[in-house]
Design a protein around this motif. Structure first.
Motif, PDB file in Angstrom:
ATOM      1  N   LEU A 148       0.796  -1.213   0.000  1.00  0.00           N
ATOM      2  CA  LEU A 148       0.000   0.000   0.000  1.00  0.00           C
ATOM      3  C   LEU A 148       0.838   1.276   0.000  1.00  0.00           C
ATOM      4  CD1 LEU A 148      -2.917  -0.845   2.456  1.00  0.00           C
ATOM      5  CD2 LEU A 148      -2.930  -0.858  -0.046  1.00  0.00           C
ATOM      6  N   GLY A 149       1.988   1.261   0.650  1.00  0.00           N
ATOM      7  CA  GLY A 149       2.746   2.497   0.798  1.00  0.00           C
ATOM      8  C   GLY A 149       2.107   3.323   1.898  1.00  0.00           C
ATOM      9  N   GLY A 150       2.159   4.627   1.792  1.00  0.00           N
ATOM     10  CA  GLY A 150       1.579   5.483   2.822  1.00  0.00           C
ATOM     11  C   GLY A 150       0.253   6.073   2.388  1.00  0.00           C
ATOM     12  N   TYR A 151      -0.434   6.672   3.361  1.00  0.00           N
ATOM     13  CA  TYR A 151      -1.667   7.398   3.087  1.00  0.00           C
ATOM     14  C   TYR A 151      -1.938   8.268   4.307  1.00  0.00           C
ATOM     15  CZ  TYR A 151      -6.403   8.301   1.325  1.00  0.00           C
ATOM     16  OH  TYR A 151      -7.542   8.899   0.833  1.00  0.00           O
ATOM     17  N   ARG A 152      -2.087   9.564   4.090  1.00  0.00           N
ATOM     18  CA  ARG A 152      -2.290  10.521   5.183  1.00  0.00           C
ATOM     19  C   ARG A 152      -3.413  10.081   6.121  1.00  0.00           C
ATOM     20  NH1 ARG A 152      -1.160  15.943   5.030  1.00  0.00           N
ATOM     21  NH2 ARG A 152      -1.151  15.937   2.752  1.00  0.00           N
ATOM     22  N   TRP A 153      -4.438   9.447   5.599  1.00  0.00           N
ATOM     23  CA  TRP A 153      -5.629   9.122   6.385  1.00  0.00           C
ATOM     24  C   TRP A 153      -5.609   7.698   6.925  1.00  0.00           C
ATOM     25  CZ3 TRP A 153      -7.189  13.558   7.620  1.00  0.00           C
ATOM     26  CH2 TRP A 153      -7.000  14.621   6.730  1.00  0.00           C
ATOM     27  N   GLY A 154      -4.473   7.021   6.797  1.00  0.00           N
ATOM     28  CA  GLY A 154      -4.308   5.686   7.366  1.00  0.00           C
ATOM     29  C   GLY A 154      -4.469   4.576   6.343  1.00  0.00           C
ATOM     30  N   LEU A 155      -3.700   3.529   6.532  1.00  0.00           N
ATOM     31  CA  LEU A 155      -3.738   2.411   5.589  1.00  0.00           C
ATOM     32  C   LEU A 155      -5.069   1.660   5.587  1.00  0.00           C
ATOM     33  CD1 LEU A 155      -0.088   1.069   5.764  1.00  0.00           C
ATOM     34  CD2 LEU A 155      -1.116   2.697   4.171  1.00  0.00           C
ATOM     35  N   PRO A 156      -5.780   1.550   6.725  1.00  0.00           N
ATOM     36  CA  PRO A 156      -7.097   0.908   6.650  1.00  0.00           C
ATOM     37  C   PRO A 156      -8.063   1.665   5.731  1.00  0.00           C
ATOM     38  CG  PRO A 156      -6.330   0.910   8.919  1.00  0.00           C
ATOM     39  CD  PRO A 156      -5.370   1.771   8.131  1.00  0.00           C
ATOM     40  N   VAL A 157      -8.002   2.992   5.717  1.00  0.00           N
ATOM     41  CA  VAL A 157      -8.863   3.776   4.821  1.00  0.00           C
ATOM     42  C   VAL A 157      -8.443   3.533   3.378  1.00  0.00           C
ATOM     43  CG1 VAL A 157      -9.550   6.115   4.134  1.00  0.00           C
ATOM     44  CG2 VAL A 157      -9.374   5.536   6.562  1.00  0.00           C
ATOM     45  N   LYS A 158      -7.127   3.548   3.113  1.00  0.00           N
ATOM     46  CA  LYS A 158      -6.633   3.309   1.754  1.00  0.00           C
ATOM     47  C   LYS A 158      -7.072   1.931   1.268  1.00  0.00           C
ATOM     48  CE  LYS A 158      -2.442   3.634  -1.085  1.00  0.00           C
ATOM     49  NZ  LYS A 158      -1.046   4.110  -1.102  1.00  0.00           N
ATOM     50  N   ARG A 159      -6.943   0.929   2.111  1.00  0.00           N
ATOM     51  CA  ARG A 159      -7.349  -0.441   1.747  1.00  0.00           C
ATOM     52  C   ARG A 159      -8.839  -0.482   1.447  1.00  0.00           C
ATOM     53  NH1 ARG A 159      -6.483  -3.760  -1.182  1.00  0.00           N
ATOM     54  NH2 ARG A 159      -4.321  -3.665  -0.581  1.00  0.00           N
ATOM     55  N   TRP A 160      -9.662   0.176   2.288  1.00  0.00           N
ATOM     56  CA  TRP A 160     -11.106   0.180   2.052  1.00  0.00           C
ATOM     57  C   TRP A 160     -11.419   0.822   0.710  1.00  0.00           C
ATOM     58  CZ3 TRP A 160     -15.049   3.370   0.803  1.00  0.00           C
ATOM     59  CH2 TRP A 160     -16.333   2.816   0.870  1.00  0.00           C
ATOM     60  N   LEU A 161     -10.816   1.978   0.413  1.00  0.00           N
ATOM     61  CA  LEU A 161     -11.075   2.670  -0.862  1.00  0.00           C
ATOM     62  C   LEU A 161     -10.702   1.782  -2.041  1.00  0.00           C
ATOM     63  CD1 LEU A 161      -9.756   6.212   0.108  1.00  0.00           C
ATOM     64  CD2 LEU A 161     -12.139   5.597  -0.366  1.00  0.00           C
ATOM     65  N   LEU A 162      -9.541   1.148  -1.986  1.00  0.00           N
ATOM     66  CA  LEU A 162      -9.107   0.277  -3.085  1.00  0.00           C
ATOM     67  C   LEU A 162     -10.049  -0.913  -3.250  1.00  0.00           C
ATOM     68  CD1 LEU A 162      -5.262   0.406  -2.496  1.00  0.00           C
ATOM     69  CD2 LEU A 162      -6.510   1.389  -4.433  1.00  0.00           C
ATOM     70  N   ASP A 163     -10.462  -1.502  -2.131  1.00  0.00           N
ATOM     71  CA  ASP A 163     -11.400  -2.638  -2.195  1.00  0.00           C
ATOM     72  C   ASP A 163     -12.755  -2.186  -2.754  1.00  0.00           C
ATOM     73  OD1 ASP A 163      -9.448  -4.324  -1.191  1.00  0.00           O
ATOM     74  OD2 ASP A 163     -10.302  -4.394   0.839  1.00  0.00           O
ATOM     75  N   HIS A 164     -13.230  -1.031  -2.302  1.00  0.00           N
ATOM     76  CA  HIS A 164     -14.500  -0.479  -2.796  1.00  0.00           C
ATOM     77  C   HIS A 164     -14.446  -0.294  -4.304  1.00  0.00           C
ATOM     78  CE1 HIS A 164     -18.119   1.963  -2.967  1.00  0.00           C
ATOM     79  NE2 HIS A 164     -17.443   2.976  -3.468  1.00  0.00           N
ATOM     80  N   GLU A 165     -13.328   0.213  -4.799  1.00  0.00           N
ATOM     81  CA  GLU A 165     -13.199   0.452  -6.235  1.00  0.00           C
ATOM     82  C   GLU A 165     -13.005  -0.840  -7.026  1.00  0.00           C
ATOM     83  OE1 GLU A 165     -11.436   4.973  -5.853  1.00  0.00           O
ATOM     84  OE2 GLU A 165     -10.081   3.404  -6.535  1.00  0.00           O
ATOM     85  N   ARG A 166     -12.342  -1.803  -6.427  1.00  0.00           N
ATOM     86  CA  ARG A 166     -12.130  -3.080  -7.109  1.00  0.00           C
ATOM     87  C   ARG A 166     -13.431  -3.869  -7.207  1.00  0.00           C
ATOM     88  NH1 ARG A 166     -11.083  -7.798  -4.845  1.00  0.00           N
ATOM     89  NH2 ARG A 166     -10.536  -6.855  -2.863  1.00  0.00           N
ATOM     90  N   LEU A 167     -14.239  -3.759  -6.158  1.00  0.00           N
ATOM     91  CA  LEU A 167     -15.486  -4.527  -6.112  1.00  0.00           C
ATOM     92  C   LEU A 167     -16.667  -3.747  -6.697  1.00  0.00           C
ATOM     93  CD1 LEU A 167     -15.062  -5.924  -2.498  1.00  0.00           C
ATOM     94  CD2 LEU A 167     -14.561  -7.094  -4.654  1.00  0.00           C
ATOM     95  N   GLY A 168     -16.510  -2.384  -6.767  1.00  0.00           N
ATOM     96  CA  GLY A 168     -17.600  -1.510  -7.173  1.00  0.00           C
ATOM     97  C   GLY A 168     -18.064  -1.762  -8.559  1.00  0.00           C
TER      98      GLY A 168
END
Length: 168
Positions: A148-168
């Protein structure tokens, strides 16, 4: 600070999402926080204003609701206004808006798309300095090894966004 800027907080599955928008309806900052005022340091001084809480921000909050509801392209046309003083950073943010949901790229790929393939650190800096999370989707950039690398808002948020977009 000059004038006011409108703010709103939208509930998401990963917590509150605050948005600051100028009088022209362009997003100046956004992030996964319940405190819109905490976004002010991310806004270029020339674009800052006193946040004025609103229940919603019209087309901006409608676009976020659409995105959360599965219309992953809903945020694409929301105008964004952020300044850095550097041409590369502004260009890199615009390039990032063209990265499609569900198709994350690496920092190396991002640097190449921005026209400077050797400038991987500059591409990473563009992600780190991005004030308009979600609308300028820096969450779609991954490390070369797929981490994942970094994300200002936390890696759990980044993971959720990526999963949402992959499954969306």
């Amino acid at each position: 600070m000059r004038g006011t800027i409108d703010s709103a907080v939208v509930g998401t599955p990963v917590g509150p999402f605050a948005i600051l928008a100028g009088p022209d309806g362009a997003v100046r900052a956004a992030g996964f926080t319940a405190e819109p005022a905490s976004l002010l340091p991310l806004v270029h001084p020339s674009l800052r204003g006193e946040p004025r809480q609103q229940p919603e921000l019209g087309p901006i909050t409608a676009a976020v609701a659409g995105y959360l509801g599965g219309d992953l392209d809903a945020i694409d046309d929301v105008p964004v206004e952020q300044h850095t003083g550097g041409a590369f950073m502004s260009h890199a943010w615009q390039v990032l808006r063209d990265v499609k949901p569900g198709e994350p790229i690496t920092y190396t790929g991002y640097a190449a798309l921005a026209g400077r393939p050797a400038a991987v650190r500059a591409a990473a800096a563009a992600c780190a300095r991005n004030a308009a999370a979600l609308f300028v989707p820096c969450h779609r950039v991954l490390r070369t090894d797929g981490a994942l690398g970094g994300y200002r808002w936390g890696l759990p948020v980044k993971r959720w966004l990526l999963d949402h977009e992959r499954l969306g």
